[in-house]
Design a protein around this motif. Structure first.
Motif, PDB file in Angstrom:
ATOM      1  N   VAL A   1     -21.227 -19.670   5.562  1.00  0.00           N
ATOM      2  CA  VAL A   1     -20.293 -19.979   6.638  1.00  0.00           C
ATOM      3  C   VAL A   1     -18.950 -19.380   6.236  1.00  0.00           C
ATOM      4  CG1 VAL A   1     -19.083 -21.813   7.876  1.00  0.00           C
ATOM      5  CG2 VAL A   1     -21.459 -22.141   7.192  1.00  0.00           C
ATOM      6  N   THR A   2     -18.370 -18.559   7.104  1.00  0.00           N
ATOM      7  CA  THR A   2     -17.056 -17.980   6.825  1.00  0.00           C
ATOM      8  C   THR A   2     -16.056 -18.519   7.832  1.00  0.00           C
ATOM      9  OG1 THR A   2     -18.076 -15.954   5.990  1.00  0.00           O
ATOM     10  CG2 THR A   2     -15.735 -15.852   6.511  1.00  0.00           C
ATOM     11  N   ILE A   3     -14.992 -19.095   7.302  1.00  0.00           N
ATOM     12  CA  ILE A   3     -13.915 -19.618   8.130  1.00  0.00           C
ATOM     13  C   ILE A   3     -12.777 -18.617   8.072  1.00  0.00           C
ATOM     14  CG2 ILE A   3     -12.256 -21.485   8.391  1.00  0.00           C
ATOM     15  CD1 ILE A   3     -14.384 -23.233   6.910  1.00  0.00           C
ATOM     16  N   HIS A   4     -12.438 -18.047   9.224  1.00  0.00           N
ATOM     17  CA  HIS A   4     -11.363 -17.058   9.313  1.00  0.00           C
ATOM     18  C   HIS A   4     -10.104 -17.787   9.776  1.00  0.00           C
ATOM     19  CE1 HIS A   4     -14.311 -13.781   8.986  1.00  0.00           C
ATOM     20  NE2 HIS A   4     -15.077 -14.587   9.706  1.00  0.00           N
ATOM     21  N   ALA A   5      -9.046 -17.670   8.988  1.00  0.00           N
ATOM     22  CA  ALA A   5      -7.792 -18.343   9.305  1.00  0.00           C
ATOM     23  C   ALA A   5      -6.638 -17.380   9.026  1.00  0.00           C
ATOM     24  CB  ALA A   5      -7.644 -19.605   8.467  1.00  0.00           C
ATOM     25  N   ALA A   6      -5.451 -17.745   9.505  1.00  0.00           N
ATOM     26  CA  ALA A   6      -4.278 -16.898   9.308  1.00  0.00           C
ATOM     27  C   ALA A   6      -3.033 -17.752   9.132  1.00  0.00           C
ATOM     28  CB  ALA A   6      -4.098 -15.966  10.508  1.00  0.00           C
ATOM     29  N   THR A   7      -2.099 -17.236   8.345  1.00  0.00           N
ATOM     30  CA  THR A   7      -0.801 -17.891   8.235  1.00  0.00           C
ATOM     31  C   THR A   7       0.041 -17.492   9.442  1.00  0.00           C
ATOM     32  OG1 THR A   7       0.100 -16.076   6.918  1.00  0.00           O
ATOM     33  CG2 THR A   7      -0.827 -17.939   5.708  1.00  0.00           C
TER      34      THR A   7
ATOM     35  N   SER B   1     -23.842 -28.563   4.438  1.00  0.00           N
ATOM     36  CA  SER B   1     -25.215 -28.494   4.960  1.00  0.00           C
ATOM     37  C   SER B   1     -26.030 -27.398   4.276  1.00  0.00           C
ATOM     38  CB  SER B   1     -25.199 -28.275   6.474  1.00  0.00           C
ATOM     39  OG  SER B   1     -24.593 -29.351   7.125  1.00  0.00           O
ATOM     40  N   ARG B   2     -25.899 -27.338   2.961  1.00  0.00           N
ATOM     41  CA  ARG B   2     -26.626 -26.366   2.122  1.00  0.00           C
ATOM     42  C   ARG B   2     -26.217 -24.919   2.380  1.00  0.00           C
ATOM     43  NH1 ARG B   2     -32.347 -29.185   3.009  1.00  0.00           N
ATOM     44  NH2 ARG B   2     -31.928 -31.069   1.856  1.00  0.00           N
ATOM     45  N   ARG B   3     -25.054 -24.710   2.943  1.00  0.00           N
ATOM     46  CA  ARG B   3     -24.551 -23.351   3.172  1.00  0.00           C
ATOM     47  C   ARG B   3     -23.273 -23.152   2.370  1.00  0.00           C
ATOM     48  NH1 ARG B   3     -25.493 -22.279   9.605  1.00  0.00           N
ATOM     49  NH2 ARG B   3     -27.731 -22.536   9.477  1.00  0.00           N
ATOM     50  N   ARG B   4     -23.145 -21.970   1.781  1.00  0.00           N
ATOM     51  CA  ARG B   4     -21.940 -21.621   1.040  1.00  0.00           C
ATOM     52  C   ARG B   4     -20.805 -21.414   2.037  1.00  0.00           C
ATOM     53  NH1 ARG B   4     -20.249 -16.264  -1.107  1.00  0.00           N
ATOM     54  NH2 ARG B   4     -18.605 -16.750  -2.580  1.00  0.00           N
ATOM     55  N   VAL B   5     -19.622 -21.947   1.740  1.00  0.00           N
ATOM     56  CA  VAL B   5     -18.472 -21.825   2.630  1.00  0.00           C
ATOM     57  C   VAL B   5     -17.438 -20.916   1.982  1.00  0.00           C
ATOM     58  CG1 VAL B   5     -16.587 -23.057   3.770  1.00  0.00           C
ATOM     59  CG2 VAL B   5     -18.844 -24.110   3.604  1.00  0.00           C
ATOM     60  N   VAL B   6     -16.962 -19.932   2.745  1.00  0.00           N
ATOM     61  CA  VAL B   6     -15.916 -19.026   2.292  1.00  0.00           C
ATOM     62  C   VAL B   6     -14.773 -19.101   3.297  1.00  0.00           C
ATOM     63  CG1 VAL B   6     -15.304 -16.618   1.835  1.00  0.00           C
ATOM     64  CG2 VAL B   6     -17.549 -17.481   1.165  1.00  0.00           C
ATOM     65  N   ILE B   7     -13.564 -19.278   2.793  1.00  0.00           N
ATOM     66  CA  ILE B   7     -12.385 -19.247   3.652  1.00  0.00           C
ATOM     67  C   ILE B   7     -11.730 -17.888   3.470  1.00  0.00           C
ATOM     68  CG2 ILE B   7     -10.121 -20.256   4.108  1.00  0.00           C
ATOM     69  CD1 ILE B   7     -11.264 -22.896   2.968  1.00  0.00           C
ATOM     70  N   ALA B   8     -11.596 -17.139   4.567  1.00  0.00           N
ATOM     71  CA  ALA B   8     -10.927 -15.838   4.559  1.00  0.00           C
ATOM     72  C   ALA B   8      -9.569 -16.037   5.233  1.00  0.00           C
ATOM     73  CB  ALA B   8     -11.758 -14.802   5.298  1.00  0.00           C
ATOM     74  N   LEU B   9      -8.513 -16.081   4.427  1.00  0.00           N
ATOM     75  CA  LEU B   9      -7.168 -16.375   4.923  1.00  0.00           C
ATOM     76  C   LEU B   9      -6.333 -15.106   4.972  1.00  0.00           C
ATOM     77  CD1 LEU B   9      -5.004 -18.498   5.696  1.00  0.00           C
ATOM     78  CD2 LEU B   9      -4.448 -18.615   3.252  1.00  0.00           C
ATOM     79  N   ARG B  10      -5.901 -14.724   6.187  1.00  0.00           N
ATOM     80  CA  ARG B  10      -4.980 -13.592   6.349  1.00  0.00           C
ATOM     81  C   ARG B  10      -3.568 -14.102   6.074  1.00  0.00           C
ATOM     82  NH1 ARG B  10      -7.067 -12.933  11.267  1.00  0.00           N
ATOM     83  NH2 ARG B  10      -5.048 -13.162  12.237  1.00  0.00           N
ATOM     84  N   ALA B  11      -2.937 -13.531   5.070  1.00  0.00           N
ATOM     85  CA  ALA B  11      -1.599 -13.970   4.669  1.00  0.00           C
ATOM     86  C   ALA B  11      -0.604 -12.832   4.827  1.00  0.00           C
ATOM     87  CB  ALA B  11      -1.625 -14.453   3.222  1.00  0.00           C
ATOM     88  N   ARG B  12       0.667 -13.204   4.850  1.00  0.00           N
ATOM     89  CA  ARG B  12       1.747 -12.222   4.960  1.00  0.00           C
ATOM     90  C   ARG B  12       2.539 -12.205   3.663  1.00  0.00           C
ATOM     91  NH1 ARG B  12       4.137 -14.429  10.650  1.00  0.00           N
ATOM     92  NH2 ARG B  12       2.366 -13.858  11.925  1.00  0.00           N
ATOM     93  N   ARG B  13       2.997 -11.028   3.304  1.00  0.00           N
ATOM     94  CA  ARG B  13       3.876 -10.866   2.151  1.00  0.00           C
ATOM     95  C   ARG B  13       5.238 -10.459   2.716  1.00  0.00           C
ATOM     96  NH1 ARG B  13       0.617  -7.665  -1.153  1.00  0.00           N
ATOM     97  NH2 ARG B  13      -0.137  -9.486  -2.235  1.00  0.00           N
ATOM     98  N   PHE B  14       6.252 -11.263   2.434  1.00  0.00           N
ATOM     99  CA  PHE B  14       7.585 -10.993   2.968  1.00  0.00           C
ATOM    100  C   PHE B  14       8.406 -10.173   1.970  1.00  0.00           C
ATOM    101  CE2 PHE B  14       6.113 -14.566   5.394  1.00  0.00           C
ATOM    102  CZ  PHE B  14       6.643 -14.368   6.654  1.00  0.00           C
ATOM    103  N   ARG B  15       9.388  -9.419   2.497  1.00  0.00           N
ATOM    104  CA  ARG B  15      10.253  -8.583   1.676  1.00  0.00           C
ATOM    105  C   ARG B  15      11.603  -9.271   1.519  1.00  0.00           C
ATOM    106  NH1 ARG B  15      10.623  -2.289   1.537  1.00  0.00           N
ATOM    107  NH2 ARG B  15       8.424  -2.780   1.561  1.00  0.00           N
ATOM    108  N   CYS B  16      12.088  -9.374   0.278  1.00  0.00           N
ATOM    109  CA  CYS B  16      13.385  -9.995   0.011  1.00  0.00           C
ATOM    110  C   CYS B  16      14.506  -9.060   0.461  1.00  0.00           C
ATOM    111  CB  CYS B  16      13.540 -10.311  -1.481  1.00  0.00           C
ATOM    112  SG  CYS B  16      15.101 -11.148  -1.836  1.00  0.00           S
ATOM    113  N   PRO B  17      15.456  -9.573   1.276  1.00  0.00           N
ATOM    114  CA  PRO B  17      16.548  -8.732   1.762  1.00  0.00           C
ATOM    115  C   PRO B  17      17.741  -8.648   0.796  1.00  0.00           C
ATOM    116  CG  PRO B  17      16.683 -10.881   2.788  1.00  0.00           C
ATOM    117  CD  PRO B  17      15.447 -10.881   1.917  1.00  0.00           C
TER     118      PRO B  17
END
Length: 98
Positions: free
Chosen positions: A29-35, A66-82
């Motif tokens: 099971v893959t859970i796709h999420a985003a920041t 339920s006997r299934r491997r769970v993977v969380i795929a999290l899309r993250a952002r990298r911010f630039r210091c000003p």
């Protein structure tokens, strides 16, 4: 299950994270999420920034459901210091001048 229930189940302690989709492929099971945060503080100097430097996906394996491997795929952002004096900021020669 509706999206609100799944959001609460998987990300109830994660402010600024939204659930996109869940895919089931055989025993996985893959859970796709985003920041969704629009700003972040620099870990070096603490200056707040809204300028996104890049995006990346972090994958985290979680316990089985339920006997299934769970993977969380999290899309993250990298911010630039000003802050130009910050060691995390890019060299001034690579900054956009306009």
């Amino acid at each position: 299950m509706d999206d609100a229930l799944l959001q609460d189940l998987w990300f109830h302690h994660a402010d600024g994270v939204v659930l996109d989709t869940i895919t089931i492929n055989g025993p996985r099971v893959t859970i796709h999420a985003a920041t969704i945060t629009v700003r972040a503080d620099c870990p070096s100097c603490g200056t707040s920034s809204t300028r996104i430097h890049s995006r990346y996906v972090r994958r985290v394996g979680d316990t089985a459901v339920s006997r299934r491997r769970v993977v969380i795929a999290l899309r993250a952002r990298r911010f630039r210091c000003p802050e130009q004096s910050c060691p995390q900021a890019p060299p001034s020669s690579s900054r956009c001048r306009g």
